[in-house]
Design a protein around this motif. Structure first.
Motif, PDB file in Angstrom:
ATOM      1  N   VAL A  52       0.854  -1.180   0.000  1.00  0.00           N
ATOM      2  CA  VAL A  52       0.000   0.000   0.000  1.00  0.00           C
ATOM      3  C   VAL A  52       0.895   1.237   0.000  1.00  0.00           C
ATOM      4  O   VAL A  52       1.841   1.311   0.792  1.00  0.00           O
TER       5      VAL A  52
ATOM      6  N   PRO B  13      -4.093   1.196  -2.961  1.00  0.00           N
ATOM      7  CA  PRO B  13      -4.119  -0.108  -2.290  1.00  0.00           C
ATOM      8  C   PRO B  13      -3.368  -1.162  -3.094  1.00  0.00           C
ATOM      9  O   PRO B  13      -2.963  -0.928  -4.232  1.00  0.00           O
TER      10      PRO B  13
ATOM     11  N   HIS C 134      -7.186  -5.947  -3.989  1.00  0.00           N
ATOM     12  CA  HIS C 134      -7.825  -5.809  -2.676  1.00  0.00           C
ATOM     13  C   HIS C 134      -9.107  -4.994  -2.823  1.00  0.00           C
ATOM     14  O   HIS C 134      -9.090  -3.863  -3.294  1.00  0.00           O
TER      15      HIS C 134
ATOM     16  N   LEU D 134     -10.836  -1.231   1.566  1.00  0.00           N
ATOM     17  CA  LEU D 134      -9.879  -0.167   1.841  1.00  0.00           C
ATOM     18  C   LEU D 134     -10.363   0.598   3.051  1.00  0.00           C
ATOM     19  O   LEU D 134     -11.541   0.926   3.160  1.00  0.00           O
TER      20      LEU D 134
ATOM     21  N   TYR E  52     -14.509   3.037   5.655  1.00  0.00           N
ATOM     22  CA  TYR E  52     -14.014   1.926   4.867  1.00  0.00           C
ATOM     23  C   TYR E  52     -14.878   1.717   3.632  1.00  0.00           C
ATOM     24  O   TYR E  52     -16.058   2.053   3.605  1.00  0.00           O
TER      25      TYR E  52
ATOM     26  N   ARG F 129     -13.568   6.647  -3.470  1.00  0.00           N
ATOM     27  CA  ARG F 129     -12.784   5.568  -4.055  1.00  0.00           C
ATOM     28  C   ARG F 129     -13.436   5.203  -5.375  1.00  0.00           C
ATOM     29  O   ARG F 129     -14.644   4.996  -5.425  1.00  0.00           O
TER      30      ARG F 129
ATOM     31  N   GLU G  14     -12.178  -0.339  -7.338  1.00  0.00           N
ATOM     32  CA  GLU G  14     -11.313  -0.989  -6.357  1.00  0.00           C
ATOM     33  C   GLU G  14      -9.898  -0.457  -6.481  1.00  0.00           C
ATOM     34  O   GLU G  14      -8.924  -1.186  -6.288  1.00  0.00           O
TER      35      GLU G  14
ATOM     36  N   CYS H   5      -3.763   4.408   5.727  1.00  0.00           N
ATOM     37  CA  CYS H   5      -4.647   3.683   4.834  1.00  0.00           C
ATOM     38  C   CYS H   5      -4.261   2.204   4.901  1.00  0.00           C
ATOM     39  O   CYS H   5      -3.075   1.867   5.046  1.00  0.00           O
TER      40      CYS H   5
ATOM     41  N   SER I 106      -5.453  -1.830   3.165  1.00  0.00           N
ATOM     42  CA  SER I 106      -6.313  -2.571   2.244  1.00  0.00           C
ATOM     43  C   SER I 106      -6.269  -4.053   2.592  1.00  0.00           C
ATOM     44  O   SER I 106      -5.330  -4.535   3.237  1.00  0.00           O
TER      45      SER I 106
ATOM     46  N   GLN J  88      -5.193  -6.937   7.120  1.00  0.00           N
ATOM     47  CA  GLN J  88      -5.092  -5.585   6.598  1.00  0.00           C
ATOM     48  C   GLN J  88      -3.619  -5.254   6.398  1.00  0.00           C
ATOM     49  O   GLN J  88      -2.805  -5.493   7.280  1.00  0.00           O
TER      50      GLN J  88
END
Lengths: 112, 115
Positions: B4, B25, B29, B32, B48, B69, B72, B92, B94, B104
């Motif tokens: 990330v 990300p 993934h 996020l 998220y 976002r 993805e 951040c 992902s 994560q």
């Protein structure tokens, strides 16, 4: 409501002695629990996680944690501290996997 | 593979200005997350995203905070009319899915200082 309490903001141990970082959680459902480590100037890294399988969880670098539902605890342990273990450790709880609640962190100092 | 990434790594801004923070990300993934970490404190969940579903904005502290976002991919966190209490590291993360079974992966963070 979910939350975690890390009972010690600072822990200091001598190299080669055991490490115990304490975490208690509050959760309405069967929680998932995690420990993350944050070394200075580095990103957060997952140490280990509990997601309703074995209650004793082994992680990286010799760390392990035991989920104790009756005590609502998830303490992190290591038999013998190494200098490289000095870092900030965070206990995390999640009910749904959609939101993750972090404790305030425990700073581990390892004395040579 | 690439982890990330976040940009900028550091941002100093004057009170009242708007700032935009970016997160790239790990490819593939679908989930996020944005967090805020104030000095000496744990991470505070902000928002998220999971795939194309509506984001969970329940952690945003005020309407000055917003995030977007596209599909993805990249996410941006915008803070309007910054205040000194917004000074923090913004992290951040992902994961493959928004489930506790998936790890994560965190970025290095953006350190925001509001003067």
């Amino acid at each position: 409501a979910q939350s975690v309490t890390q009972l010690d903001s600072h822990v200091s141990v001598s190299e080669g002695t055991p490490v115990l970082l304490r975490c208690n959680y509050s959760s309405s459902y069967s929680p998932s629990l995690f420990w993350y480590v944050q070394h200075p100037n580095k990103g957060l890294q997952l140490l280990l996680k509990y997601t309703s399988a074995a209650t004793l969880v082994k992680g990286i670098n010799g760390f392990e944690a035991e989920f104790k539902k009756s005590e609502t605890s998830f303490h992190l342990t290591k038999p013998s501290a190494h200098m490289s273990d000095a870092a900030e450790y965070f206990c995390v709880v999640s009910d749904s996997g959609n939101q993750f609640y972090f404790g305030t962190g425990t700073s581990l100092t390892v004395i040579p | 593979g690439a982890g990330v990434s976040q940009s900028p790594s550091n941002k100093v801004t004057e009170k009242g200005k708007d700032v935009e923070l970016r997160c790239d990300p790990i490819s593939g993934h679908t989930a996020l997350y944005w967090y805020r970490q104030r000095l000496g404190q744990g991470l505070e969940f902000l928002i998220y995203f999971q795939g194309n579903s509506a984001p969970d904005k329940s952690g945003l502290p005020s309407d000055r905070f917003s995030a977007e976002r596209t599909g993805e991919s990249v996410s941006t966190l915008t803070i309007q009319r910054t205040q000194q209490e917004d000074s923090a590291v913004y992290l951040c993360a992902s994961s493959l899915r928004s489930s506790a079974h998936y790890e994560q992966y965190f970025g290095p963070g953006t350190r925001l200082t509001v003067t």
